[in-house]
Design an enzyme around this catalytic site. Structure first.
Site, mmCIF file in Angstrom:
data_model
loop_
_atom_site.group_PDB
_atom_site.id
_atom_site.type_symbol
_atom_site.label_atom_id
_atom_site.label_comp_id
_atom_site.label_asym_id
_atom_site.label_seq_id
_atom_site.Cartn_x
_atom_site.Cartn_y
_atom_site.Cartn_z
ATOM 1 N N TYR A 81 8.846 -10.960 3.063
ATOM 2 C CA TYR A 81 7.834 -10.760 4.497
ATOM 3 C C TYR A 81 9.224 -9.315 5.258
ATOM 4 C CZ TYR A 81 5.850 -12.445 8.537
ATOM 5 O OH TYR A 81 4.739 -12.203 9.427
ATOM 6 N N PHE A 133 -7.426 14.342 15.518
ATOM 7 C CA PHE A 133 -8.522 14.572 14.742
ATOM 8 C C PHE A 133 -8.922 13.013 15.264
ATOM 9 C CE2 PHE A 133 -8.659 11.121 11.164
ATOM 10 C CZ PHE A 133 -9.842 11.746 10.125
ATOM 11 N N ASP A 134 -9.903 12.554 14.488
ATOM 12 C CA ASP A 134 -11.378 12.020 15.018
ATOM 13 C C ASP A 134 -10.342 10.301 15.635
ATOM 14 O OD1 ASP A 134 -12.644 13.992 13.054
ATOM 15 O OD2 ASP A 134 -13.566 12.651 12.712
ATOM 16 N N ASP A 236 1.756 14.590 14.242
ATOM 17 C CA ASP A 236 0.810 13.506 13.833
ATOM 18 C C ASP A 236 0.503 14.363 12.501
ATOM 19 O OD1 ASP A 236 -1.375 13.166 12.056
ATOM 20 O OD2 ASP A 236 -3.022 13.479 13.709
ATOM 21 N N ALA A 238 0.351 13.964 9.076
ATOM 22 C CA ALA A 238 -0.880 13.512 7.404
ATOM 23 C C ALA A 238 -0.431 14.496 6.423
ATOM 24 C CB ALA A 238 -2.558 13.376 7.649
ATOM 25 N N LYS A 279 -2.799 11.113 2.584
ATOM 26 C CA LYS A 279 -2.269 12.127 2.718
ATOM 27 C C LYS A 279 -1.425 12.679 2.194
ATOM 28 C CE LYS A 279 -6.045 11.433 5.790
ATOM 29 N NZ LYS A 279 -6.151 11.624 7.384
ATOM 30 N N HIS A 470 -23.470 9.436 11.353
ATOM 31 C CA HIS A 470 -23.246 10.165 10.419
ATOM 32 C C HIS A 470 -23.232 9.660 9.408
ATOM 33 C CE1 HIS A 470 -19.223 10.322 12.117
ATOM 34 N NE2 HIS A 470 -18.825 10.052 10.762
HETATM 35 C C1 LIG Z 1 -6.722 11.336 8.282
HETATM 36 C C2 LIG Z 1 -5.893 11.079 9.143
HETATM 37 C C3 LIG Z 1 -5.253 10.853 9.861
HETATM 38 C C4 LIG Z 1 -5.887 8.427 9.901
HETATM 39 O O1 LIG Z 1 -4.865 8.304 9.722
HETATM 40 P P1 LIG Z 1 -5.823 6.934 8.519
HETATM 41 O O2 LIG Z 1 -5.231 6.893 7.448
HETATM 42 O O3 LIG Z 1 -7.219 8.021 7.834
HETATM 43 O O4 LIG Z 1 -5.968 5.420 9.046
HETATM 44 C C5 LIG Z 1 -5.034 10.692 11.072
HETATM 45 N N1 LIG Z 1 -4.734 11.941 11.607
HETATM 46 C C6 LIG Z 1 -5.068 13.389 10.953
HETATM 47 C C7 LIG Z 1 -4.899 14.414 10.741
HETATM 48 C C8 LIG Z 1 -5.529 12.853 9.614
HETATM 49 O O5 LIG Z 1 -5.732 14.006 8.994
#
Ligand SMILES: *Cc1c(COP(=O)(O)O)cnc(C)c1O
Length: 478
Positions: A81, A133-134, A236, A238, A279, A470
């Site tokens: 933990y 990103f969304d 960001d 990823a 990613k 979608h």
């Molecule tokens: C996938 C993604 C996220 C969110 O990450 P999750 O692991 O899916 O929650 C944030 N920003 C970008 C650019 C992404 O491709």
């Protein structure tokens, strides 16, 4: 003579820089089976069971194949933990690859956004980004903020063959930051200053613009602008390694630099990052926030405990952190990245040679079909990209995803469909999962659908959810 571009003949490496040690059987369904299955799920590929898919290009998120070293790490992972050894391994990997001393693990990327934005974003704030990103946009809005996209206009041109279409527009960034209410030290607040800006984000690669990279020059200049206005800058991150490799390939002065060094330079211009380990962490679950500022770290850990768990595990098992630590080291390997970027480019080139219209240049993690050029006779009211997605499944058992009108939803004020500039089908490539033969099947599938495109019919909703339609919508064939 020009050296071959990624994905062209002569491109290095000739083959995958790994051997296959574990396999997962996939089954090729028959066309009559697929006809029945797609009808059962209302012509929406999100409803399909993955076993019913032959080649699954729905997403590159959490779908990577882990290496033997990562699998071995699952056994070495220490389930504690507080103070887990695996947490310290992750912290070392983040320090080594990215150069940040402070890490808060989270269960995935959006959880990192939730923790960091809860710490930093207040109602009424504005967060500039090249392109949100969304989930990033949704988390800014959830905090009562406004998500502002400042990507260069080039990102919106599907055929402009430019090296860094993910760049943030520096002029727009400068003008936006000049409108900050908080005066920059030593200057008077600008007249009419009306924006509260807690930080700026840059997404590498720019996912929502098709995985297009951001140049080092752009990051450096954005960082200089942010510093001058005393606004923190975060990445960001990823797909940071794919972005670093594009810099090596395309940016003058970086061709002979190690990707590891390039990545470190990218991170040197920012105050921290949010990361989706699903990613470029090469894992199936995991994420983190990485920071330099101990004060922000202290404030963020309070929310991390509430949302994710104690800051030395953050919603992850020790073994997950161990696998992610090893993934971060592996992802900056240049043979891996040459394979990765070359693999995606190979599919793009195969499609182009077959006359299939795609968005160019091909980005780092996916190839996008241009449904408006593919199906010029289908009106947009009949969802051509959705119709094409369905057809790729019927033809070859290949699952892509619609990035077009169905995804864009309706205007809340008028109730009308929003028609985005582009109507696309995204074919996202999981990392280290499929071979070139699989990609040949995908290209062949697209080519055969192209040959009989005149027979394709459009779709109409039979069930339309009010939000995020979608995922669960159902359709009928017209
Ligand atoms: C996938 C993604 C996220 C969110 O990450 P999750 O692991 O899916 O929650 C944030 N920003 C970008 C650019 C992404 O491709």
């Amino acid at each position: 003579m020009d050296s071959p571009k990624a994905g062209e003949p002569g491109w290095w490496p000739e083959a995958e820089p790994f051997r296959i040690k574990v396999v997962e059987t996939i089954r090729r369904t028959t066309r009559p089976e697929r006809e029945k299955l797609i009808e059962e799920v209302g012509f929406n590929v999100f409803g399909l069971r993955s076993e019913a898919v032959y080649i699954d290009l729905l997403t590159d998120s959490g779908t990577s194949a882990m290496s033997d070293a990562q699998w071995a790490g699952l056994m070495v992972g220490d389930e504690a933990y507080a103070g887990s050894r695996s947490f310290y391994r992750l912290q070392e990997a983040v320090a080594g690859v990215m150069g940040f001393p402070l890490v808060i693990p989270t269960h995935q990327g959006r959880a990192a956004e939730n923790v960091l934005f809860t710490t930093l974003v207040r109602p009424g704030d504005v967060v500039p980004n090249n392109m949100h990103f969304d989930t990033t946009r949704a988390h800014v809005e959830h905090r009562g903020g406004t998500a502002l996209d400042l990507v260069t206009e080039d990102a919106y041109d599907p055929v402009a063959d430019l090296p860094f279409k993910g760049n943030i527009d520096l002029d727009k960034l400068e003008k936006t930051l000049a409108r900050r209410q908080e005066p920059t030290a030593g200057t008077a607040p600008a007249a009419g200053a009306d924006l509260s800006i807690p930080f700026v984000l840059i997404t590498v690669t720019c996912n929502s613009a098709g995985g297009q990279p951001v140049s080092m020059a752009n990051l450096r200049a954005a960082s200089e602008i942010c510093r001058r206005h005393e606004v923190p800058l975060y990445l960001d991150a990823a797909r940071f390694a794919e972005n670093a490799f594009f810099i090596k390939l395309r940016e003058p002065g970086y061709g002979n630099r190690a990707v590891r060094e390039i990545a470190r330079e990218m991170f040197s211009y920012v105050d921290g990052c949010t990361m989706s380990g699903k990613k470029d962490g090469l894992v199936n679950i995991g994420g983190f926030i990485a920071l330099r500022d101990p004060e922000v770290y202290q404030r963020a850990t309070v929310w991390a405990v509430l949302f994710e768990g104690f800051p030395t595990y953050g919603g992850l098992a020790g073994r997950d952190m161990e696998a992610m630590a090893r993934g971060l080291e592996e992802v900056v390997d240049e043979d891996y990245l040459a394979y990765r970027v070359g693999h995606v480019a190979y599919l793009g080139r195969s499609l182009k040679e077959a006359g299939v219209p795609i968005i160019e240049p091909v980005g780092g993690h996916a190839v996008y079909l241009d449904a408006l050029r593919f199906l010029p006779n289908l009106p947009r009211e009949q969802y051509p990209a959705q119709a094409l997605t369905v057809e790729l499944y019927l033809e070859g058992g290949v699952r892509g995803v619609e990035i077009g009108t169905v995804l864009a939803g309706r205007d809340p004020a008028t109730g009308e469909n929003r028609f985005p500039r582009l109507e696309m089908v995204r074919l996202a490539i999981p990392r280290r999962v499929y071979t070139r033969q699989h990609l040949d099947v995908v290209a062949g599938t697209c080519r055969r659908v192209l040959e009989r495109r005149g027979q394709l019919r459009g779709l109409a909703f039979t069930h339309e959810p009010p939000v995020l339609r979608h995922f669960t919508a159902r359709f009928e064939r017209l």
